[in-house]
Design a protein around this motif. Structure first.
Motif, PDB file in Angstrom:
ATOM      1  N   GLU A 247       0.792  -1.229   0.000  1.00 23.50           N
ATOM      2  CA  GLU A 247       0.000   0.000   0.000  1.00 23.50           C
ATOM      3  C   GLU A 247       0.825   1.280   0.000  1.00 23.50           C
ATOM      4  OE1 GLU A 247      -3.213  -0.034   2.782  1.00 23.50           O
ATOM      5  OE2 GLU A 247      -4.007  -1.948   2.022  1.00 23.50           O
ATOM      6  N   THR A 248       2.120   1.196  -0.258  1.00 28.63           N
ATOM      7  CA  THR A 248       2.965   2.388  -0.348  1.00 28.63           C
ATOM      8  C   THR A 248       4.157   2.105  -1.254  1.00 28.63           C
ATOM      9  OG1 THR A 248       2.378   3.144   1.880  1.00 28.63           O
ATOM     10  CG2 THR A 248       4.378   4.060   0.923  1.00 28.63           C
ATOM     11  N   VAL A 249       4.377   3.002  -2.200  1.00 31.26           N
ATOM     12  CA  VAL A 249       5.578   2.934  -3.020  1.00 31.26           C
ATOM     13  C   VAL A 249       6.691   3.658  -2.259  1.00 31.26           C
ATOM     14  CG1 VAL A 249       6.620   3.640  -5.219  1.00 31.26           C
ATOM     15  CG2 VAL A 249       4.245   2.855  -5.154  1.00 31.26           C
ATOM     16  N   PRO A 250       7.851   3.039  -2.071  1.00 29.57           N
ATOM     17  CA  PRO A 250       8.914   3.653  -1.258  1.00 29.57           C
ATOM     18  C   PRO A 250       9.327   5.042  -1.770  1.00 29.57           C
ATOM     19  CG  PRO A 250       9.431   1.351  -1.742  1.00 29.57           C
ATOM     20  CD  PRO A 250       8.235   1.695  -2.570  1.00 29.57           C
ATOM     21  N   GLN A 251       9.730   5.896  -0.845  1.00 26.71           N
ATOM     22  CA  GLN A 251      10.130   7.260  -1.170  1.00 26.71           C
ATOM     23  C   GLN A 251      11.276   7.287  -2.178  1.00 26.71           C
ATOM     24  OE1 GLN A 251       8.893  10.169  -0.632  1.00 26.71           O
ATOM     25  NE2 GLN A 251      10.613  11.474  -1.259  1.00 26.71           N
ATOM     26  N   HIS A 252      12.169   6.311  -2.118  1.00 30.82           N
ATOM     27  CA  HIS A 252      13.323   6.333  -3.026  1.00 30.82           C
ATOM     28  C   HIS A 252      12.900   6.211  -4.485  1.00 30.82           C
ATOM     29  CE1 HIS A 252      13.509   2.055  -4.220  1.00 30.82           C
ATOM     30  NE2 HIS A 252      13.161   1.753  -2.977  1.00 30.82           N
ATOM     31  N   VAL A 253      11.740   5.618  -4.731  1.00 29.45           N
ATOM     32  CA  VAL A 253      11.246   5.503  -6.108  1.00 29.45           C
ATOM     33  C   VAL A 253      10.852   6.881  -6.629  1.00 29.45           C
ATOM     34  CG1 VAL A 253       9.575   4.385  -7.633  1.00 29.45           C
ATOM     35  CG2 VAL A 253      10.433   3.168  -5.616  1.00 29.45           C
ATOM     36  N   PHE A 254      10.166   7.652  -5.795  1.00 30.71           N
ATOM     37  CA  PHE A 254       9.823   9.025  -6.173  1.00 30.71           C
ATOM     38  C   PHE A 254      11.078   9.827  -6.468  1.00 30.71           C
ATOM     39  CE2 PHE A 254       9.020  13.495  -5.227  1.00 30.71           C
ATOM     40  CZ  PHE A 254       7.853  13.740  -5.935  1.00 30.71           C
ATOM     41  N   GLU A 255      12.089   9.662  -5.626  1.00 31.48           N
ATOM     42  CA  GLU A 255      13.335  10.400  -5.815  1.00 31.48           C
ATOM     43  C   GLU A 255      14.045   9.989  -7.101  1.00 31.48           C
ATOM     44  OE1 GLU A 255      15.324   9.514  -2.181  1.00 31.48           O
ATOM     45  OE2 GLU A 255      14.046  10.855  -0.984  1.00 31.48           O
ATOM     46  N   THR A 256      14.001   8.700  -7.417  1.00 29.95           N
ATOM     47  CA  THR A 256      14.610   8.214  -8.662  1.00 29.95           C
ATOM     48  C   THR A 256      13.935   8.845  -9.878  1.00 29.95           C
ATOM     49  OG1 THR A 256      15.276   6.110  -7.684  1.00 29.95           O
ATOM     50  CG2 THR A 256      15.045   6.170 -10.076  1.00 29.95           C
ATOM     51  N   PHE A 257      12.616   8.877  -9.862  1.00 31.26           N
ATOM     52  CA  PHE A 257      11.876   9.484 -10.966  1.00 31.26           C
ATOM     53  C   PHE A 257      12.133  10.988 -11.034  1.00 31.26           C
ATOM     54  CE2 PHE A 257       9.873   5.481 -11.480  1.00 31.26           C
ATOM     55  CZ  PHE A 257       9.159   5.497 -12.661  1.00 31.26           C
ATOM     56  N   ALA A 258      12.156  11.643  -9.871  1.00 32.46           N
ATOM     57  CA  ALA A 258      12.389  13.088  -9.853  1.00 32.46           C
ATOM     58  C   ALA A 258      13.766  13.425 -10.395  1.00 32.46           C
ATOM     59  CB  ALA A 258      12.223  13.619  -8.426  1.00 32.46           C
ATOM     60  N   ASN A 259      14.773  12.688  -9.958  1.00 36.68           N
ATOM     61  CA  ASN A 259      16.151  12.964 -10.383  1.00 36.68           C
ATOM     62  C   ASN A 259      16.355  12.728 -11.875  1.00 36.68           C
ATOM     63  OD1 ASN A 259      16.834  13.629  -7.749  1.00 36.68           O
ATOM     64  ND2 ASN A 259      17.580  11.590  -7.249  1.00 36.68           N
ATOM     65  N   ALA A 260      15.575  11.814 -12.446  1.00 37.48           N
ATOM     66  CA  ALA A 260      15.683  11.529 -13.884  1.00 37.48           C
ATOM     67  C   ALA A 260      14.789  12.434 -14.728  1.00 37.48           C
ATOM     68  CB  ALA A 260      15.321  10.072 -14.143  1.00 37.48           C
ATOM     69  N   GLY A 261      14.064  13.347 -14.074  1.00 39.73           N
ATOM     70  CA  GLY A 261      13.125  14.200 -14.799  1.00 39.73           C
ATOM     71  C   GLY A 261      11.893  13.460 -15.262  1.00 39.73           C
TER      72      GLY A 261
ATOM     73  N   LEU B  38       8.834  21.436  -9.580  1.00 38.41           N
ATOM     74  CA  LEU B  38       9.193  20.855 -10.873  1.00 38.41           C
ATOM     75  C   LEU B  38      10.351  19.871 -10.763  1.00 38.41           C
ATOM     76  CD1 LEU B  38       8.854  23.975 -13.211  1.00 38.41           C
ATOM     77  CD2 LEU B  38       7.355  21.982 -13.152  1.00 38.41           C
ATOM     78  N   THR B  39      11.207  20.067  -9.776  1.00 34.99           N
ATOM     79  CA  THR B  39      12.346  19.164  -9.598  1.00 34.99           C
ATOM     80  C   THR B  39      12.049  18.044  -8.589  1.00 34.99           C
ATOM     81  OG1 THR B  39      13.250  20.660  -7.920  1.00 34.99           O
ATOM     82  CG2 THR B  39      14.054  20.925 -10.187  1.00 34.99           C
ATOM     83  N   GLY B  40      10.862  18.044  -8.004  1.00 35.15           N
ATOM     84  CA  GLY B  40      10.492  16.985  -7.073  1.00 35.15           C
ATOM     85  C   GLY B  40      11.098  17.128  -5.692  1.00 35.15           C
ATOM     86  N   LYS B  41      11.701  18.285  -5.390  1.00 36.12           N
ATOM     87  CA  LYS B  41      12.232  18.494  -4.030  1.00 36.12           C
ATOM     88  C   LYS B  41      11.103  18.649  -3.022  1.00 36.12           C
ATOM     89  CE  LYS B  41      16.667  20.519  -5.406  1.00 36.12           C
ATOM     90  NZ  LYS B  41      16.543  20.280  -6.854  1.00 36.12           N
ATOM     91  N   LYS B  42       9.970  19.152  -3.483  1.00 38.85           N
ATOM     92  CA  LYS B  42       8.767  19.241  -2.666  1.00 38.85           C
ATOM     93  C   LYS B  42       7.618  18.630  -3.462  1.00 38.85           C
ATOM     94  CE  LYS B  42      10.428  21.512   0.927  1.00 38.85           C
ATOM     95  NZ  LYS B  42      10.185  22.948   1.135  1.00 38.85           N
ATOM     96  N   ARG B  43       6.601  18.172  -2.748  1.00 38.52           N
ATOM     97  CA  ARG B  43       5.466  17.525  -3.403  1.00 38.52           C
ATOM     98  C   ARG B  43       4.196  18.345  -3.212  1.00 38.52           C
ATOM     99  NH1 ARG B  43       5.873  10.998  -2.679  1.00 38.52           N
ATOM    100  NH2 ARG B  43       4.258  11.202  -4.266  1.00 38.52           N
ATOM    101  N   THR B  44       3.301  18.209  -4.161  1.00 42.45           N
ATOM    102  CA  THR B  44       2.030  18.924  -4.087  1.00 42.45           C
ATOM    103  C   THR B  44       0.908  17.994  -4.516  1.00 42.45           C
ATOM    104  OG1 THR B  44       0.879  20.954  -4.733  1.00 42.45           O
ATOM    105  CG2 THR B  44       2.129  19.829  -6.452  1.00 42.45           C
ATOM    106  N   CYS B  45      -0.325  18.497  -4.433  1.00 42.59           N
ATOM    107  CA  CYS B  45      -1.491  17.734  -4.861  1.00 42.59           C
ATOM    108  C   CYS B  45      -2.579  18.717  -5.258  1.00 42.59           C
ATOM    109  CB  CYS B  45      -1.990  16.812  -3.741  1.00 42.59           C
ATOM    110  SG  CYS B  45      -2.515  17.694  -2.245  1.00 42.59           S
ATOM    111  N   ILE B  46      -3.630  18.204  -5.861  1.00 38.93           N
ATOM    112  CA  ILE B  46      -4.807  19.020  -6.153  1.00 38.93           C
ATOM    113  C   ILE B  46      -5.861  18.673  -5.102  1.00 38.93           C
ATOM    114  CG2 ILE B  46      -5.808  17.351  -7.782  1.00 38.93           C
ATOM    115  CD1 ILE B  46      -5.889  21.118  -8.377  1.00 38.93           C
ATOM    116  N   ALA B  47      -6.431  19.674  -4.458  1.00 42.76           N
ATOM    117  CA  ALA B  47      -7.390  19.450  -3.372  1.00 42.76           C
ATOM    118  C   ALA B  47      -8.691  20.163  -3.697  1.00 42.76           C
ATOM    119  CB  ALA B  47      -6.812  19.927  -2.036  1.00 42.76           C
ATOM    120  N   ILE B  48      -9.604  19.449  -4.298  1.00 41.88           N
ATOM    121  CA  ILE B  48     -10.899  20.013  -4.696  1.00 41.88           C
ATOM    122  C   ILE B  48     -12.033  19.316  -3.961  1.00 41.88           C
ATOM    123  CG2 ILE B  48     -12.488  20.386  -6.627  1.00 41.88           C
ATOM    124  CD1 ILE B  48      -9.977  20.477  -8.446  1.00 41.88           C
ATOM    125  N   THR B  49     -12.078  17.986  -4.041  1.00 41.02           N
ATOM    126  CA  THR B  49     -13.216  17.201  -3.558  1.00 41.02           C
ATOM    127  C   THR B  49     -13.398  17.323  -2.047  1.00 41.02           C
ATOM    128  OG1 THR B  49     -12.804  15.642  -5.334  1.00 41.02           O
ATOM    129  CG2 THR B  49     -14.251  14.909  -3.570  1.00 41.02           C
TER     130      THR B  49
END
Length: 443
Positions: A53-67, A151-162
């Motif tokens: 139920e969770t993708v490890p943080q290092h995966v997000f960092e890998t994707f962010a670092n590769a653009g 844009l570089t993935g150093k911070k994360r955001t989301c859309i909060a409408i619902t």
């Protein structure tokens, strides 16, 4: 293009070796680069991570670092910003200035090849839907404050409408943002529900009520989340997409600088609706791939599974069920592929009007197709498709994910109705524009 035999329904026609008018060498290079990177860094462990139920943080960092989070943004990409940040290409396969909606489609398709929306959604949903309002409507000062880190993935955001009482009914959002007497801050109060990626996000692009009732009272703010005073978040247990971080957010006198206003007060409804087009199209693309994964798995299964003394594929009733769903998934792919091409040819302001209603319908239809294909696969797998382990585990999981396409991002019935209303509205506007002015004698 594949050089080896391809399991029926397992790949889009252009990858399976059939000719297509849409794809240029840049798109084919991009598809190969995407497949290699995503297979290695996400798909190999996607089912395991989704089970946990969770993708490890290092995966997000890998994707962010590769653009590799950037392709989830609407095309064309924010080239000026990316080059300022030292990002000139993605994976060395495509320059940021040549990236178009066909590249977007390829990325969304490849990211969902696990058959599950949760693992890819855990990485991309925030930047895909949370950053565009700042890019499109934020002033220069707001962009300078937030875009470099987002844009570089150093911070994360989301859309909060619902909200608990306002899902597809965006105009009736009740979360309030009231200015302080000195005019320097908004005080935000309310709740947001089913917010994907919220639990990991430092910020959100949030729809709030700054004025009276109805759509004209809505605005959008960049509201800090993780660890911010007055913000309480908890993960929600949902039926599918369990690794995407679905979140319940409570906002209790949250103090937000007025400089965090996106665009102008009262324009929030327009910002939200414009953002929905990208969201719904990318959902439709991903869901179509999920349907393809389910159907391809079922095809492989019936080729080897024997019953009543022969392989299942030799049973006419089995072939009939497979053919019906195969026609649906290939038709749906042709529709989203056509959409992506149209997005490369139309100016954005024209696409928003001409394709807005159709995008809503394509998203709704993608959910219907996924539901049919997942159900077909589960029936063909039999007891294995109803078991949360073993060779039918993925099929059981995909079938649980179908409602996560049919409800979020605009529920199915609302989307179908919206599509027709938008088409009728466009027709009436064009008809009215052709009518001769009153009092004119000209034919």
């Amino acid at each position: 293009m594949s050089s080896s035999p391809v399991v029926p329904f397992s790949e889009p026609p252009y990858i399976a070796g059939l000719p297509s008018p849409y794809y240029k060498p840049t798109h084919l290079r991009w598809q190969k680069a995407c497949r290699e990177f995503i297979s290695k860094n996400l798909l190999e462990n996607a089912l395991q991570w989704d089970t946990e139920e969770t993708v490890p943080q290092h995966v997000f960092e890998t994707f962010a670092n590769a653009g590799m989070l950037i392709p989830s943004l609407p095309a064309p990409l924010p080239v000026e910003w990316l080059k300022r940040l030292g990002i000139h290409d993605i994976l060395g396969a495509v320059k940021v200035e040549e990236f178009d909606y066909l590249h977007t489609m390829i990325y969304c398709d490849e990211m969902t090849r696990s058959g599950l929306a949760g693992p890819s959604g855990s990485l991309t949903t925030g930047i895909s839907f949370g950053v565009p309002p700042i890019l499109k409507f934020g002033n220069k000062r707001l962009q300078e404050r937030f875009l470099p880190e987002l844009l570089t993935g150093k911070k994360r955001t989301c859309i909060a409408i619902t909200e608990p009482e306002a899902g597809s009914d965006v105009a009736n959002i009740t979360t309030t943002a009231t200015k302080t007497s000195d005019g320097k801050h908004y005080i935000v109060n309310g709740t947001k529900k089913w917010i994907t990626n919220g639990i990991w996000s430092e910020y959100s692009s949030m729809a709030v009520r700054t004025g009276g009732p109805g759509p004209t009272g809505l605005s959008m703010l960049v509201v800090p989340l993780k660890g911010y005073p007055g913000v309480t978040m908890r993960r929600l247990k949902v039926g599918g997409q369990v690794s995407a971080g679905t979140t319940f957010i409570e906002l209790d006198d949250v103090k937000v600088p007025v400089e965090n206003l996106i665009g102008t007060e009262g324009a929030g409804m327009r910002y939200v609706m414009t953002n929905f087009n990208h969201e719904r199209l990318t959902i439709a693309i991903g869901a179509t791939r999920q349907a393809r994964v389910a159907l391809a798995a079922a095809t492989e299964y019936i080729l080897k599974r024997e019953a009543f003394g022969k392989p299942l594929v030799e049973q006419p009733v089995v072939r009939q069920r497979l053919a019906r769903c195969g026609a649906m998934v290939e038709s749906q792919w042709a529709w989203v592929e056509q959409f992506a091409y149209q997005m490369t040819q139309l100016p954005k302001e024209v696409a928003d009007i001409e394709l807005g209603g159709l995008t809503a319908m394509a998203k709704a239809q993608a959910g219907i197709v996924l539901n049919e294909c997942a159900q077909c696969a589960q029936l063909l797998f039999g007891g294995n498709g109803y078991t949360k382990s073993g060779q039918g585990e993925l099929i059981e999981r995909i079938y649980r994910e179908a409602p996560g396409i049919r409800i979020p991002g605009g529920s199915e019935d609302v989307m179908m109705d919206l599509g027709v209303r938008q088409l009728v509205k466009n027709f009436k506007n064009k008809t009215q524009a052709m009518e001769r002015p009153k009092g004119s004698s000209k034919l």
